[in-house]
Motif scaffolding. Sequence first.
Motif, PDB file in Angstrom:
ATOM      1  N   GLU A 182      34.383  76.548  37.617  1.00 34.01           N
ATOM      2  CA  GLU A 182      34.453  76.854  36.196  1.00 34.01           C
ATOM      3  C   GLU A 182      35.159  75.729  35.446  1.00 34.01           C
ATOM      4  O   GLU A 182      36.042  75.065  35.991  1.00 34.01           O
ATOM      5  N   LEU A 225      32.556  78.187  28.137  1.00 33.69           N
ATOM      6  CA  LEU A 225      32.855  78.064  29.558  1.00 33.69           C
ATOM      7  C   LEU A 225      31.581  77.680  30.303  1.00 33.69           C
ATOM      8  O   LEU A 225      30.487  78.111  29.949  1.00 33.69           O
ATOM      9  N   SER A 226      31.763  76.876  31.340  1.00 28.57           N
ATOM     10  CA  SER A 226      30.664  76.494  32.220  1.00 28.57           C
ATOM     11  C   SER A 226      31.034  76.828  33.655  1.00 28.57           C
ATOM     12  O   SER A 226      32.208  76.774  34.030  1.00 28.57           O
ATOM     13  N   CYS A 227      30.032  77.160  34.431  1.00 26.99           N
ATOM     14  CA  CYS A 227      30.230  77.411  35.866  1.00 26.99           C
ATOM     15  C   CYS A 227      29.109  76.709  36.606  1.00 26.99           C
ATOM     16  O   CYS A 227      27.945  77.106  36.501  1.00 26.99           O
ATOM     17  N   TRP A 233      30.222  86.678  34.350  1.00 33.00           N
ATOM     18  CA  TRP A 233      31.563  86.242  33.959  1.00 33.00           C
ATOM     19  C   TRP A 233      32.463  87.469  33.916  1.00 33.00           C
ATOM     20  O   TRP A 233      32.114  88.487  33.301  1.00 33.00           O
ATOM     21  N   THR A 260      23.789  76.019  36.555  1.00 32.56           N
ATOM     22  CA  THR A 260      24.977  76.259  35.734  1.00 32.56           C
ATOM     23  C   THR A 260      24.769  77.487  34.851  1.00 32.56           C
ATOM     24  O   THR A 260      23.680  77.691  34.301  1.00 32.56           O
ATOM     25  N   TYR A 297      26.658  79.570  31.560  1.00 33.65           N
ATOM     26  CA  TYR A 297      27.566  79.313  30.439  1.00 33.65           C
ATOM     27  C   TYR A 297      28.014  80.620  29.804  1.00 33.65           C
ATOM     28  O   TYR A 297      27.324  81.635  29.869  1.00 33.65           O
ATOM     29  N   TYR A 353      39.265  83.687  33.342  1.00 34.27           N
ATOM     30  CA  TYR A 353      37.833  83.991  33.404  1.00 34.27           C
ATOM     31  C   TYR A 353      37.259  83.466  34.710  1.00 34.27           C
ATOM     32  O   TYR A 353      37.463  82.301  35.075  1.00 34.27           O
ATOM     33  N   TYR A 354      36.523  84.332  35.389  1.00 38.00           N
ATOM     34  CA  TYR A 354      35.953  84.011  36.685  1.00 38.00           C
ATOM     35  C   TYR A 354      34.427  84.086  36.642  1.00 38.00           C
ATOM     36  O   TYR A 354      33.850  84.996  36.036  1.00 38.00           O
ATOM     37  N   CYS A 355      33.811  83.172  37.330  1.00 43.57           N
ATOM     38  CA  CYS A 355      32.365  83.148  37.498  1.00 43.57           C
ATOM     39  C   CYS A 355      32.019  83.855  38.810  1.00 43.57           C
ATOM     40  O   CYS A 355      32.739  83.717  39.813  1.00 43.57           O
ATOM     41  N   GLY A 377      34.252  82.020  41.666  1.00 39.11           N
ATOM     42  CA  GLY A 377      34.899  80.766  41.347  1.00 39.11           C
ATOM     43  C   GLY A 377      36.411  80.931  41.361  1.00 39.11           C
ATOM     44  O   GLY A 377      36.923  82.031  41.599  1.00 39.11           O
ATOM     45  N   THR A 403      39.276  80.101  35.280  1.00 41.24           N
ATOM     46  CA  THR A 403      39.750  79.177  34.257  1.00 41.24           C
ATOM     47  C   THR A 403      40.495  79.987  33.197  1.00 41.24           C
ATOM     48  O   THR A 403      40.041  81.052  32.782  1.00 41.24           O
TER      49      THR A 403
END
Length: 118
Positions: free
Chosen positions: A6, A20-22, A36, A77, A79, A93-95, A109, A112
């Motif tokens: 993340e 946010l990106s993962c 997310w 990815t 988002y 925040y977790y992916c 993940g 973040t």
Amino acid sequence: QVQLVESGGGLVQPGGSLRLSCAASGIIFSVYNMGWYRQDPGKQRELVASITSGGSTNYADSVKGRFTISRDNAKSTVYLQMNSLKPEDTAVYYCNADVTILTRYNYWGQGTQVTVSS
């Protein structure tokens, strides 16, 4: 080796935006349902938004109309566009990647931090 990484968290003022990106590796990203989640200290991890392998989305009531989840299978990815942020959105925040093909495969993940404060 499966990795979900993340990025994009940080400190933002109320009313602001973050994306946010993962980025996923080690999995066939396109077949996974992605989500997310967020967690505050002392609270349970909760689902914020999810997107299926087919592109269907689902949102927690608390973020509907403010957050948008999307995915780019070519980039592996997912988002999370977060607008009109509120102090109560503050959390880690977790992916998550999840699929069941004969057996369940589920990965997380590292998280973040998102802090919404003036």
